[in-house]
Design an enzyme around this catalytic site. Structure first.
Site, PDB file in Angstrom:
ATOM      1  N   ASN A  38      32.955  78.441   9.883  1.00  0.00           N
ATOM      2  CA  ASN A  38      33.788  77.474  10.604  1.00  0.00           C
ATOM      3  C   ASN A  38      33.313  76.036  10.411  1.00  0.00           C
ATOM      4  OD1 ASN A  38      35.804  76.593  12.261  1.00  0.00           O
ATOM      5  ND2 ASN A  38      35.036  77.572  14.134  1.00  0.00           N
ATOM      6  N   HIS A 123      38.177  87.501  26.241  1.00  0.00           N
ATOM      7  CA  HIS A 123      37.820  86.183  26.768  1.00  0.00           C
ATOM      8  C   HIS A 123      38.802  85.734  27.825  1.00  0.00           C
ATOM      9  CE1 HIS A 123      35.412  84.354  23.235  1.00  0.00           C
ATOM     10  NE2 HIS A 123      35.156  85.632  23.358  1.00  0.00           N
ATOM     11  N   ARG A 148      34.582  88.307  29.233  1.00  0.00           N
ATOM     12  CA  ARG A 148      33.762  87.098  29.272  1.00  0.00           C
ATOM     13  C   ARG A 148      34.504  86.043  30.077  1.00  0.00           C
ATOM     14  NH1 ARG A 148      32.393  83.025  24.243  1.00  0.00           N
ATOM     15  NH2 ARG A 148      34.114  81.861  25.140  1.00  0.00           N
ATOM     16  N   TYR A 160      33.714  73.128  26.420  1.00  0.00           N
ATOM     17  CA  TYR A 160      33.758  74.014  25.252  1.00  0.00           C
ATOM     18  C   TYR A 160      33.928  75.450  25.741  1.00  0.00           C
ATOM     19  CZ  TYR A 160      32.525  75.880  20.685  1.00  0.00           C
ATOM     20  OH  TYR A 160      32.555  76.519  19.469  1.00  0.00           O
ATOM     21  N   ASP A 211      29.038  82.896  28.332  1.00  0.00           N
ATOM     22  CA  ASP A 211      28.466  82.246  27.145  1.00  0.00           C
ATOM     23  C   ASP A 211      28.065  80.817  27.521  1.00  0.00           C
ATOM     24  OD1 ASP A 211      27.809  81.303  24.654  1.00  0.00           O
ATOM     25  OD2 ASP A 211      29.658  81.972  23.685  1.00  0.00           O
ATOM     26  N   HIS A 213      26.685  78.720  25.328  1.00  0.00           N
ATOM     27  CA  HIS A 213      26.865  77.892  24.123  1.00  0.00           C
ATOM     28  C   HIS A 213      25.685  76.945  23.888  1.00  0.00           C
ATOM     29  CE1 HIS A 213      30.889  79.352  23.369  1.00  0.00           C
ATOM     30  NE2 HIS A 213      31.267  79.038  24.591  1.00  0.00           N
ATOM     31  N   GLU A 237      24.819  84.719  27.399  1.00  0.00           N
ATOM     32  CA  GLU A 237      24.754  84.521  25.944  1.00  0.00           C
ATOM     33  C   GLU A 237      24.302  83.118  25.574  1.00  0.00           C
ATOM     34  OE1 GLU A 237      28.515  85.389  24.169  1.00  0.00           O
ATOM     35  OE2 GLU A 237      28.100  84.140  22.420  1.00  0.00           O
ATOM     36  N   GLU A 263      24.726  84.606  17.438  1.00  0.00           N
ATOM     37  CA  GLU A 263      25.968  84.528  16.654  1.00  0.00           C
ATOM     38  C   GLU A 263      25.824  83.569  15.474  1.00  0.00           C
ATOM     39  OE1 GLU A 263      28.700  83.225  19.759  1.00  0.00           O
ATOM     40  OE2 GLU A 263      28.794  81.247  18.850  1.00  0.00           O
ATOM     41  N   ARG A 284      23.413  89.243  18.560  1.00  0.00           N
ATOM     42  CA  ARG A 284      24.824  88.895  18.319  1.00  0.00           C
ATOM     43  C   ARG A 284      25.133  88.577  16.861  1.00  0.00           C
ATOM     44  NH1 ARG A 284      29.029  88.217  20.770  1.00  0.00           N
ATOM     45  NH2 ARG A 284      29.312  85.995  20.485  1.00  0.00           N
ATOM     46  N   HIS A 313      29.230  89.110  17.256  1.00  0.00           N
ATOM     47  CA  HIS A 313      30.179  88.000  17.347  1.00  0.00           C
ATOM     48  C   HIS A 313      31.530  88.448  16.794  1.00  0.00           C
ATOM     49  CE1 HIS A 313      30.849  83.541  15.940  1.00  0.00           C
ATOM     50  NE2 HIS A 313      31.402  83.744  17.122  1.00  0.00           N
ATOM     51  N   ASP A 317      37.444  82.721  14.488  1.00  0.00           N
ATOM     52  CA  ASP A 317      37.109  82.126  13.186  1.00  0.00           C
ATOM     53  C   ASP A 317      36.466  83.155  12.254  1.00  0.00           C
ATOM     54  OD1 ASP A 317      35.243  81.362  15.455  1.00  0.00           O
ATOM     55  OD2 ASP A 317      33.895  81.018  13.772  1.00  0.00           O
ATOM     56  N   GLU A 340      32.546  91.795  20.491  1.00  0.00           N
ATOM     57  CA  GLU A 340      33.468  90.735  20.922  1.00  0.00           C
ATOM     58  C   GLU A 340      34.805  90.897  20.202  1.00  0.00           C
ATOM     59  OE1 GLU A 340      32.086  86.822  19.967  1.00  0.00           O
ATOM     60  OE2 GLU A 340      33.584  85.844  21.238  1.00  0.00           O
ATOM     61  N   TRP A 403      20.545  70.907  22.597  1.00  0.00           N
ATOM     62  CA  TRP A 403      19.086  70.974  22.525  1.00  0.00           C
ATOM     63  C   TRP A 403      18.637  71.496  21.189  1.00  0.00           C
ATOM     64  CZ3 TRP A 403      16.975  67.931  25.675  1.00  0.00           C
ATOM     65  CH2 TRP A 403      17.498  67.749  26.950  1.00  0.00           C
TER      66      TRP A 403
HETATM   67  O1  KDG Z   1      32.826  78.889  15.303  1.00  0.00           O
HETATM   68  C1  KDG Z   1      32.289  78.854  16.594  1.00  0.00           C
HETATM   69  C2  KDG Z   1      32.858  79.977  17.437  1.00  0.00           C
HETATM   70  O2  KDG Z   1      32.828  81.194  16.753  1.00  0.00           O
HETATM   71  C3  KDG Z   1      32.102  80.117  18.713  1.00  0.00           C
HETATM   72  O3  KDG Z   1      32.198  78.965  19.469  1.00  0.00           O
HETATM   73  C4  KDG Z   1      32.622  81.255  19.541  1.00  0.00           C
HETATM   74  O4  KDG Z   1      30.668  81.143  20.921  1.00  0.00           O
HETATM   75  C5  KDG Z   1      31.605  81.765  20.489  1.00  0.00           C
HETATM   76  C6  KDG Z   1      31.764  83.152  20.883  1.00  0.00           C
HETATM   77  O5  KDG Z   1      30.887  83.655  21.576  1.00  0.00           O
HETATM   78  O6  KDG Z   1      32.760  83.764  20.512  1.00  0.00           O
HETATM   79 MG    MG Z   2      29.160  82.517  21.690  1.00  0.00          MG
END
Ligand code: KDG
Ligand code: MG
Length: 403
Positions: A38, A123, A148, A160, A211, A213, A237, A263, A284, A313, A317, A340, A403
């Site tokens: 991605n 999700h 999730r 996000y 998640d 992120h 996650e 992931e 993941r 994952h 994408d 997922e 971070w």
């Molecule tokens: O390309 C980034 C996504 O795959 C991601 O943001 C998705 O964090 C993600 C997830 O857990 O599916």
């Molecule tokens: Mg994720």
């Protein structure tokens, strides 16, 4: 012997970009592999076209492990997301061909089924807690056993993981990276309220996940994990980045909430210490970004020794080719945890006709020979590549963040 006679890369964008490798053999068969990274799609397309495909022509497609070793060790520059995604695409395509030659679905070649179906999580996301719970109830009604939950944070203009389109979430949203604003304090105050409300509305029979992120430091992640303990999450996650695998020791010391990460990992070396020190519960990494089915089998075998299970994952994408390959892998390993599953758009499903199907909260890869997925090249040609980036984050004072 099944001699490779041709290979090419197909780039298509039915709503989002996908890169696909197609390998053809002298006996008239073909196999396909996903090569989508991605926001950096064309780097992998070039790696394959300019550097990998010339080395494949004339080789025996059945020598999957030898070709994997040749591409990994022979490059001199080992690993990395671009190289490992390219190797993954070759690996998937070769397993697809081997399955077609054998007349068997790939999971049968990997040792056969260890389960009847692959349990998946969907999700649910919304701007508010109420919106998110309403989405989660829809997944519940569809039969999902794991969901999730992501929600907007009051005081932040966007978050996000929370999108306008609910079923077909797409985080790569602009032809240059858009910039989001982030506040750790606001986030940490809000998320426990989401899970308190979720348990009220959904009860205790459904698995709930979250998640982060990569937005927290280890001690902040420890605090969130502790605050979420009363709601019995299936996993928390990507609570902190894992370049420093040792960072997860601090989180572990502070919470019994199960931890998932990986992931964005491209190799077993990204998770070796996390697994061997039992610092995580779910790994993941995917067949797409971590070197294909062959390399993921190594990661899963290592994880199995340490009671770590897989949680691959499966965002949008990752193309339906990856979804199919992941399901064959998930079916065949003893230490599968959860997969997922974000649904692809109807346009994407038309470009990639596939045999996997959803029932009772599980996906099954189907029993067609090979991976059971293909690419319709005429339809793919209708959707040209569009440059598209994932967003970046800044703190409220403008500091570049992650971070
Ligand atoms: O390309 C980034 C996504 O795959 C991601 O943001 C998705 O964090 C993600 C997830 O857990 O599916
Ligand atoms: Mg994720």
């Amino acid at each position: 012997m099944s001699r490779i006679t041709a290979a090419r890369v197909i780039v298509t964008s039915p709503g989002r970009n996908f890169v696909t490798l197609k390998i053809e053999t002298a006996d008239g068969l073909h196999g396909i592999g996903d090569a989508t990274l991605n926001g950096r799609e064309l780097a992998v397309a070039s790696y394959l076209t300019d550097h990998v495909i010339p080395c494949l022509i004339g080789r025996d497609a059945h020598r999957i492990e030898d070709i994997w070793q040749f591409l990994y060790k022979g490059a001199y520059w080992r690993g990395g997301p671009v190289g490992m995604t390219a190797i993954a695409a070759v690996d998937m395509a070769l397993w697809d061909i081997k399955g077609k030659v054998a007349g068997l679905p790939v999971y049968e070649l990997l040792g056969g089924a260890c389960r009847d179906g692959v349990t998946v999580y969907g999700h649910a996301n919304g701007e508010t807690i109420d919106d998110t719970i309403a989405e989660a109830l829809k997944y519940n009604a569809l039969g999902y056993k794991a969901i999730r939950l992501q929600t907007g944070v009051p005081g932040l203009p966007s978050t996000y993981g929370v999108s306008a389109d609910k079923m077909f979430y797409e985080p790569a949203d602009n032809d240059l990276p858009s910039e989001n604003v982030w506040s750790t304090a606001k986030y940490l105050n809000h998320i426990p309220k989401l899970f308190a409300a979720a348990r009220e509305a959904l009860g205790w029979d459904v698995h709930l996940l979250h998640d982060v992120h990569h937005r927290l430091t280890p001690i902040e992640a420890g605090r969130l994990g502790k605050d979420l303990e009363p709601y019995r999450l299936f996993w928390m996650e990507d609570s902190t980045p894992a370049e420093n695998q040792e960072a997860f020791r601090l989180i572990r010391q502070h919470t019994t909430t199960p931890l998932a990460v990986g992931e964005i990992f491209s190799s077993i070396w990204n998770c070796k210490d996390l697994i061997q020190n039992q610092l995580i519960d779910y790994i993941r990494a995917t067949v797409l970004h971590a070197g294909g089915i062959s390399h993921m089998r190594r990661i899963a075998a290592l994880a199995d020794l340490y009671q770590v299970r897989t949680g691959c994952h499966g965002a949008t994408d990752l193309s339906p080719v990856t979804m199919a390959a992941a399901l064959h892998f998930d079916m065949s390993i003893p230490n599968f945890g959860l997969q997922e599953y974000m649904r692809h758009t109807p346009e994407t499903d038309e470009v990639f006709p596939h045999g996997y199907s959803f029932a009772d909260g599980c996906l099954h890869p189907g029993d067609a020979p090979g991976l059971g997925v293909d690419i319709d090249e005429a339809r793919a040609a209708l959707y040209p590549y569009r440059r598209s980036y994932l967003p970046v984050n800044r703190l409220e004072d403008g500091t570049m963040f992650n971070w």
